[in-house]
Structure formats: structure tokens, C-alpha cells
Design an enzyme around this catalytic site. Structure first.
Site, PDB file in Angstrom:
ATOM      1  N   ILE A 176       0.838  -1.200   0.000  1.00 34.25           N
ATOM      2  CA  ILE A 176       0.000   0.000   0.000  1.00 34.25           C
ATOM      3  C   ILE A 176       0.876   1.254   0.000  1.00 34.25           C
ATOM      4  O   ILE A 176       0.646   2.189  -0.768  1.00 34.25           O
ATOM      5  CB  ILE A 176      -0.965   0.020   1.198  1.00 34.25           C
ATOM      6  CG1 ILE A 176      -2.018  -1.076   1.059  1.00 34.25           C
ATOM      7  CG2 ILE A 176      -1.652   1.386   1.315  1.00 34.25           C
ATOM      8  CD1 ILE A 176      -2.851  -1.277   2.304  1.00 34.25           C
TER       9      ILE A 176
ATOM     10  N   SER B 202       2.429   1.809  -3.283  1.00 36.03           N
ATOM     11  CA  SER B 202       1.413   2.235  -4.230  1.00 36.03           C
ATOM     12  C   SER B 202       1.038   3.695  -4.033  1.00 36.03           C
ATOM     13  O   SER B 202       0.954   4.472  -4.986  1.00 36.03           O
ATOM     14  CB  SER B 202       0.167   1.350  -4.099  1.00 36.03           C
ATOM     15  OG  SER B 202      -0.797   1.682  -5.066  1.00 36.03           O
ATOM     16  N   GLU B 203       0.804   4.090  -2.797  1.00 35.12           N
ATOM     17  CA  GLU B 203       0.353   5.449  -2.490  1.00 35.12           C
ATOM     18  C   GLU B 203       1.466   6.484  -2.634  1.00 35.12           C
ATOM     19  O   GLU B 203       1.226   7.584  -3.116  1.00 35.12           O
ATOM     20  CB  GLU B 203      -0.206   5.514  -1.064  1.00 35.12           C
ATOM     21  CG  GLU B 203      -1.554   4.857  -0.900  1.00 35.12           C
ATOM     22  CD  GLU B 203      -2.677   5.637  -1.571  1.00 35.12           C
ATOM     23  OE1 GLU B 203      -2.849   6.831  -1.269  1.00 35.12           O
ATOM     24  OE2 GLU B 203      -3.385   5.033  -2.397  1.00 35.12           O
ATOM     25  N   ILE B 204       2.668   6.146  -2.190  1.00 35.63           N
ATOM     26  CA  ILE B 204       3.748   7.127  -2.109  1.00 35.63           C
ATOM     27  C   ILE B 204       4.836   6.890  -3.144  1.00 35.63           C
ATOM     28  O   ILE B 204       5.413   7.825  -3.658  1.00 35.63           O
ATOM     29  CB  ILE B 204       4.335   7.125  -0.678  1.00 35.63           C
ATOM     30  CG1 ILE B 204       3.242   7.584   0.270  1.00 35.63           C
ATOM     31  CG2 ILE B 204       5.572   7.989  -0.587  1.00 35.63           C
ATOM     32  CD1 ILE B 204       3.637   7.785   1.672  1.00 35.63           C
TER      33      ILE B 204
ATOM     34  N   SER C 187      -4.955   4.640  -5.139  1.00 34.13           N
ATOM     35  CA  SER C 187      -3.933   4.107  -6.049  1.00 34.13           C
ATOM     36  C   SER C 187      -4.105   2.613  -6.325  1.00 34.13           C
ATOM     37  O   SER C 187      -3.441   2.067  -7.202  1.00 34.13           O
ATOM     38  CB  SER C 187      -2.535   4.354  -5.484  1.00 34.13           C
ATOM     39  OG  SER C 187      -2.345   3.615  -4.290  1.00 34.13           O
TER      40      SER C 187
END
Length: 161
Positions: free
Chosen positions: A21, A24-26, A133
Site C-alpha cells: 500500500i 502504491s500510495e507514495i 492508487s
């Protein structure tokens, strides 16, 4: 890797899922340039990292261009901070607290059993309503491919069924 240990999280697959996660997000580059993403504000890029300096509480900084207060490794919106802070009895918005909130969000998506069993793709689908994302939502933002996410997961030690 997240701050929370596999013993605290309930298993290595859960920690690997948290890592997927965050990647994916950062993104890997921004994770490497910051405090593993725990201090990142929405709108950050590797060329222009936006960070906050205190973990005392959620920073509640509005990015007007994106109309978002998302912050931290899992890009939590400020409007959710108070309820999760109370529910989980968190002392601050530090790394361990952020990990605990993300795990609670995953729990609320009913994805923990699928993560534990190594059914990564189904767990991602269940969690896509939380994280823009992840593939399978209608937020209208960039979504990463499941193959890329799975590569982050397995690189972090996650196992597949």
C-alpha cells in the site's frame, strides 16, 4: 517496511501488504527520500517532497490544489484521524499509530483473512475503496497495476496462495 512487527500485526503477510500500500500510495523513490513515508503530505513527488515535522497529531494540512488533507505513509485523511485515534487509543500520529490505523482500515474492508491466506489480488480489490492508487475504484486518480503491487508485496516477504 512498516514499523509494526509481524507479531504485532498478526503475520508477515500483513506487514508485506502494508508495504505494498505504501509503495502504491507514495512510491519507492519518495519512501526512500522521506522517513519511510510516515511524514509525507499529499501532493509530494520525489522532486518536490512535502513533509510534516511533528507526529504529535495528524498535521491537517490542506493541499488546496488537490483538495485533500491526506498525510502519512498510508495517506490518511484528517477527517478520519479523530475517530481512529480514539478507537485504537493511539498516543500520536507516529509510525506505529499509522500502521495500526491502516490495519484497522484493512480489517474494515474484510481483507485480513485474504491477506493471511495469500489471496493478494482479492485483498487489493476489497481495499480499493480506501486507497485511490489501488486498482478497482472510481476515484479518477492514477491506479497502479495489480502486477506491480504484487511485486511490492512479494519483495516485502508476502506469500501468495
Amino acid at each position: 517496511m512498516p514499523t509494526i512487527t509481524p507479531a504485532q500485526a498478526g503475520g508477515a503477510n500483513r506487514c508485506a501488504f502494508l508495504d505494498a500500500i505504501a509503495n502504491s500510495e507514495i512510491g519507492p523513490a519518495l519512501l526512500a527520500e522521506t522517513q519511510n513515508g510516515y511524514n509525507v503530505l499529499v501532493g509530494s513527488t520525489p522532486a518536490h517532497p512535502l513533509t510534516f515535522s511533528s507526529y504529535a497529531t495528524h498535521p491537517d494540512i490542506l493541499n488546496q490544489a488537490l483538495n485533500s488533507t491526506a498525510a502519512g505513509r498510508y495517506q490518511l485523511l484528517y477527517r478520519y484521524w479523530g475517530s481512529y485515534s480514539k478507537m485504537l487509543n493511539l498516543p500520536d500520529f507516529g509510525p506505529l499509530s499509522q500502521d495500526k490505523i491502516a490495519l484497522q482500515q484493512i480489517r474494515e474492508c474484510n481483507a485480513l483473512l485474504f491477506i493471511d491466506a495469500g489471496n493478494f489480488a482479492h485483498a487489493v480489490a476489497l481495499c480499493s475503496r480506501i486507497w485511490a492508487s489501488l486498482p478497482g475504484n472510481d476515484y479518477g486518480q492514477h491506479q497502479n497495476a495489480i502486477a506491480l503491487l504484487q511485486s511490492y508485496y512479494t519483495a516485502a516477504g508476502g506469500t501468495l496462495a
